[in-house]
Design a protein around this motif. Structure first.
Motif, PDB file in Angstrom:
ATOM      1  N   LEU A  88       0.848  -1.199   0.000  1.00 19.78           N
ATOM      2  CA  LEU A  88       0.000   0.000   0.000  1.00 19.78           C
ATOM      3  C   LEU A  88       0.880   1.244   0.000  1.00 19.78           C
ATOM      4  CD1 LEU A  88      -3.003  -0.426   2.498  1.00 19.78           C
ATOM      5  CD2 LEU A  88      -3.095  -0.031   0.039  1.00 19.78           C
TER       6      LEU A  88
ATOM      7  N   CYS B 242       1.383   4.316  -2.627  1.00 20.78           N
ATOM      8  CA  CYS B 242       1.393   5.715  -2.177  1.00 20.78           C
ATOM      9  C   CYS B 242       2.595   6.456  -2.746  1.00 20.78           C
ATOM     10  CB  CYS B 242       1.406   5.745  -0.649  1.00 20.78           C
ATOM     11  SG  CYS B 242       1.875   7.314   0.051  1.00 20.78           S
TER      12      CYS B 242
ATOM     13  N   ILE C 127      -4.051   6.848   1.408  1.00 23.46           N
ATOM     14  CA  ILE C 127      -3.564   5.470   1.306  1.00 23.46           C
ATOM     15  C   ILE C 127      -2.532   5.200   2.394  1.00 23.46           C
ATOM     16  CG2 ILE C 127      -2.277   3.852  -0.154  1.00 23.46           C
ATOM     17  CD1 ILE C 127      -3.554   5.158  -2.576  1.00 23.46           C
TER      18      ILE C 127
ATOM     19  N   ILE D 187      -4.228   4.758   5.744  1.00 21.54           N
ATOM     20  CA  ILE D 187      -4.870   3.443   5.787  1.00 21.54           C
ATOM     21  C   ILE D 187      -3.827   2.367   6.097  1.00 21.54           C
ATOM     22  CG2 ILE D 187      -6.032   1.680   4.386  1.00 21.54           C
ATOM     23  CD1 ILE D 187      -7.477   3.946   2.933  1.00 21.54           C
ATOM     24  N   ALA D 188      -2.646   2.501   5.491  1.00 22.29           N
ATOM     25  CA  ALA D 188      -1.574   1.539   5.751  1.00 22.29           C
ATOM     26  C   ALA D 188      -1.077   1.649   7.191  1.00 22.29           C
ATOM     27  CB  ALA D 188      -0.422   1.765   4.773  1.00 22.29           C
TER      28      ALA D 188
ATOM     29  N   ILE E 136      -4.597  11.884  -2.193  1.00 26.24           N
ATOM     30  CA  ILE E 136      -4.901  10.466  -2.377  1.00 26.24           C
ATOM     31  C   ILE E 136      -3.793   9.616  -1.761  1.00 26.24           C
ATOM     32  CG2 ILE E 136      -5.210   8.636  -4.101  1.00 26.24           C
ATOM     33  CD1 ILE E 136      -6.454  10.741  -5.938  1.00 26.24           C
ATOM     34  N   GLY E 137      -2.541  10.008  -2.032  1.00 21.16           N
ATOM     35  CA  GLY E 137      -1.409   9.278  -1.473  1.00 21.16           C
ATOM     36  C   GLY E 137      -1.437   9.284   0.045  1.00 21.16           C
TER      37      GLY E 137
END
Lengths: 115, 118
Positions: free
Chosen positions: B10, B14, B57, B60-61, B53-54
């Motif tokens: 992920l 990113c 992500i 989330i990781a 967006i990166g």
């Protein structure tokens, strides 16, 4: 004199950025796409803010210095993050992780020298 | 907490997105001015969107992995940006940059080895 200023600015950017990463991690636990809960995730928001501040400091530092000098200092941020992770997040480092950080430090510095 | 391989990938995604975002930042910086022209600086805006967006992500990781393992992988961004700069800005790869790329690859591999990933 201005080169020293650039080094100091970027050094502080690195420290601020590492705290930013720490708060991103702290805030990630409650991360959700639901807006109402997201805006109450103060740790996450603080982490984003710190990150923005550190980026601005870095761009400011770039005015007075060049990448060959500043990239190595940026790379030390990785060390701060590991130290903070151990101290605050109770993560555990091992020899592989430290060697990896060292290699990344060297690698980022080399890319800086070549830029 | 051991950090799983898919969580590391992920972060890889990113870094790819962030590196493209940096390219757009650089393109947008050429016409950068602190006035309303910012709103039509589409390269800059797209760069910001990609970065957001990166960041999502990455967070989330982070939820599923250790910071001291995941953060070093952000260094891969340096590699992608070096290559993209060749394509978009005609910057040259020299020996230092290549050695740096190799060192970073070795570095993240060592981190991966030390992550306890399954």
């Amino acid at each position: 004199m201005s080169k020293l200023l650039a080094v100091v600015i970027v050094f502080f950017a690195g420290i601020i950025g590492s705290f930013g990463a720490l708060f991103l991690k702290l805030g990630s636990k409650n991360f959700t796409f639901k807006f109402k809960r997201l805006i109450k995730n103060y740790r996450l928001i603080f982490g984003v803010l710190l990150y923005g501040v550190s980026s601005m400091f870095f761009i400011w530092g770039l005015k007075y210095g060049d990448l060959s000098m500043l990239y190595p200092i940026v790379a030390t941020g990785y060390i701060w993050i590991c130290l903070l992770s151990v101290k605050v997040l109770k993560e555990r480092m091992n020899i592989w992780r430290w060697l990896g950080i060292l290699a990344i430090l060297i690698g980022v510095s080399l890319i800086g020298f070549g830029s | 907490m051991r950090t799983k391989l898919w969580v590391i990938s992920l972060v890889l995604v990113c870094t790819l997105i962030n590196s493209v975002g940096q390219v757009f930042f650089k393109i947008g910086s050429k016409t950068f001015a602190l006035n309303f022209s910012l709103f039509t600086n589409y390269a800059l805006i797209f760069g910001v969107v990609l970065y957001l967006i990166g960041a999502v992500i990455f967070v989330i990781a982070l939820k599923r992995g250790e910071l001291s393992v995941l953060y070093p992988f952000i260094a891969l961004t340096f590699i992608w940006v070096s290559f993209l700069s060749m394509v978009f800005f005609q910057e040259i790869m020299n020996l230092y940059k290549w050695l740096g790329v190799i060192a970073i690859i070795i570095g993240v591999s060592l981190i991966g080895k030390g992550s306890g990933a399954d």
